[in-house]
Design an enzyme around this catalytic site. Structure first.
Site, short mmCIF file in Angstrom:
data_model
loop_
_atom_site.label_atom_id
_atom_site.label_comp_id
_atom_site.label_asym_id
_atom_site.label_seq_id
_atom_site.Cartn_x
_atom_site.Cartn_y
_atom_site.Cartn_z
N ASP A 285 1.14 -1.15 0.18
CA ASP A 285 -0.29 0.17 0.13
C ASP A 285 0.89 1.60 0.12
O ASP A 285 0.57 1.52 0.80
CB ASP A 285 -0.86 0.07 1.25
CG ASP A 285 -2.26 1.08 1.78
OD1 ASP A 285 -2.22 1.71 0.50
OD2 ASP A 285 -1.86 1.67 1.87
N CYS B 292 -2.39 4.24 -5.05
CA CYS B 292 -3.05 5.84 -4.88
C CYS B 292 -3.46 6.69 -5.22
O CYS B 292 -3.16 7.86 -5.45
CB CYS B 292 -3.36 5.82 -3.33
SG CYS B 292 -2.20 6.11 -2.87
N1 SAH Z 1 -1.36 0.47 4.93
C1 SAH Z 1 -1.42 1.77 6.21
C2 SAH Z 1 -1.82 3.40 4.07
C3 SAH Z 1 0.03 3.32 4.09
S1 SAH Z 1 0.20 4.67 4.31
C4 SAH Z 1 -2.56 2.02 6.49
O1 SAH Z 1 -3.52 1.16 5.97
O2 SAH Z 1 -2.63 2.67 7.01
C5 SAH Z 1 2.02 4.91 2.84
C6 SAH Z 1 2.72 4.82 3.84
O3 SAH Z 1 4.11 4.19 3.00
C7 SAH Z 1 3.44 5.67 5.07
O4 SAH Z 1 3.19 5.27 5.80
C8 SAH Z 1 5.08 6.05 4.73
O5 SAH Z 1 5.07 6.51 5.58
C9 SAH Z 1 5.57 4.92 3.66
N2 SAH Z 1 6.27 5.34 3.22
C10 SAH Z 1 6.74 5.46 2.07
N3 SAH Z 1 7.51 5.59 1.65
C11 SAH Z 1 8.62 4.24 1.70
C12 SAH Z 1 9.44 3.68 1.07
N4 SAH Z 1 9.80 3.81 0.64
N5 SAH Z 1 9.78 2.35 2.68
C13 SAH Z 1 8.50 3.05 3.12
N6 SAH Z 1 7.48 2.86 3.40
C14 SAH Z 1 7.39 3.28 3.17
#
Ligand code: SAH
Length: 393
Positions: free
Chosen positions: A295, A335
């Protein structure tokens, strides 16, 4: 009414079809001295009335439309009516006290987002038109819903494109605690409404978390881009054998740990790191999972980023497919509004070819119903996902 905006010749069609945005390129002239945020009538090049909206000369979207009825006054009663309609359209599933009450353009309230977290409301004014009406709207919400308090999360980046400062703070009533506890399908979560991502929680994934739980009994689950662990908690409660949550935000994972405990789940592993690297490492270690959730954040913010975004999506999906056992499930999302469901399916197809893994889509997923898609505004559709079953060998 504070003036008019005259369109160029032959630019009225989208307005007549009720698309709520008027881009600068469609405009011949703005006849108004009023400040940004003021109401204007939009007329065609011959001066015929088309619609009424609010203005922002600093934005690429110079007018956002509110009504197509020349007789409808945009006054306090108008805002109250629209808010009431949006709120009345929500039906919360059992065991749920958090939802999006107002989804901006899709609820015919351009630029306004209102999320409910239990007794608290979080409000975002994303445009000059809404920012100038912020206190009026907060007052109406207070009257309609009697929340404990309303908090402004006016720190979304898109505000810069409107020439607005980024700020947060209490707007009405009490200030929310640092962590607000909410319930979603009977699962409990602590939400940092003041400092968390977006307004604190990814409400748009509510139904997809439940759909995913159905694959998790007895499963080794990898929850990538976990944020505060919501998919992991659903997996744990559904009887997962093990859950690993991966996110780049240590803060989010600290809260994930608390959420796991709050729901009485077995302890889960929290990995602070870059998902791209963690997936590669797991593959090199020949690790195996039964369910993987991907996600990621919005990879394509602009059209220019689309190619890079496509590559990013393909990369993580390829790695995840390689990490799944035959018969395992990939729950994968995008998204990015610019990545259509069609394009996303093609990307996952490319990933499966590169991974050397055949897979079947067994479920199509989308944003929750409190994030509706307005037919006249297809841009409101942004979240899409699939559950893919990796073929047996
Ligand atoms: N699945 C979550 C929402 C995810 S939002 C839920 O249901 O609540 C996307 C997330 O990806 C964020 O928390 C952000 O900190 C993280 N993120 C962004 N880029 C990333 C990367 N390269 N590696 C790990 N996490 C990352």
């Amino acid at each position: 009414m504070d003036g008019r905006t005259v369109l160029k010749r032959d630019r009225e069609k989208p307005v007549q079809q009720r698309h709520p945005w008027i881009f600068s390129g469609a405009i011949d002239r703005v006849e108004s001295d009023a400040p940004n945020g003021a109401l204007v009538q939009v007329v065609d090049y011959q001066g015929n009335y088309l619609a009424t909206g609010y203005l922002n000369r600093r934005s690429q979207i110079v007018v956002r439309l509110l009504t197509w009825d020349v007789d409808e006054q945009v006054d306090t009663a108008f805002w109250q009516r629209r808010l009431e309609q949006a709120i009345a359209a929500r039906t919360l599933p059992a065991g749920t006290d958090a939802c999006r009450l107002v989804y901006a353009e899709a609820d015919r309230l351009p630029g306004l987002v209102v999320d409910r977290y239990g007794d608290w409301l979080v409000m975002q004014c994303l445009t000059a038109g809404m920012a100038s009406r912020r206190d009026e709207i907060a007052g109406l919400l207070a009257e309609l819903l009697s929340p404990a308090g309303i908090y402004a999360r006016d720190d979304a980046d898109v505000r810069r494109q409107e020439g607005l400062a980024l700020e947060t703070g209490p707007l009405w009533g009490a200030e929310p605690p640092d962590l607000v506890e909410i319930e979603e399908h009977g699962h409990r979560f602590l939400v940092d409404v003041k400092r968390g991502q977006k307004t604190g929680f990814y409400l748009d994934q509510r139904e997809n978390r439940r759909a995913t739980a159905a694959y998790c009994e007895g499963a080794r689950v990898l929850n990538a881009f976990s944020y505060t662990g919501a998919f992991g908690v659903y997996a744990g409660r559904a009887g997962a054998a093990s859950v690993i949550n991966v996110d780049s935000s240590a803060q989010a994972l600290t809260l994930a740990q608390e959420n796991v405990a709050l729901n009485g789940c077995q302890p889960q592993e929290m990995v602070v790191g870059d998902v791209f690297q963690v997936l590669r490492r797991y593959r090199d270690e020949s690790r195996e999972f039964d369910v993987i959730v991907l996600d990621p954040p919005k990879f394509a913010v602009s059209q220019a980023q689309l190619v890079g975004a496509t590559r990013g999506y393909k990369d993580i999906n390829m790695l995840a497919l390689q990490l799944l056992r035959p018969g395992g499930f990939l729950v994968t999302f995008s998204c990015s509004g610019r990545v259509t469901a069609d394009l996303f399916q093609k990307i996952v197809f490319g990933a499966s070819l590169d991974a050397g893994r055949e897979a079947q889509i067994v479920e199509y997923l989308r944003q929750a119903p409190d994030h509706p898609v307005l037919l006249t505004f297809p841009e409101s559709a942004y979240l899409k996902g699939f559950v893919c079953r990796v073929a047996d060998r």
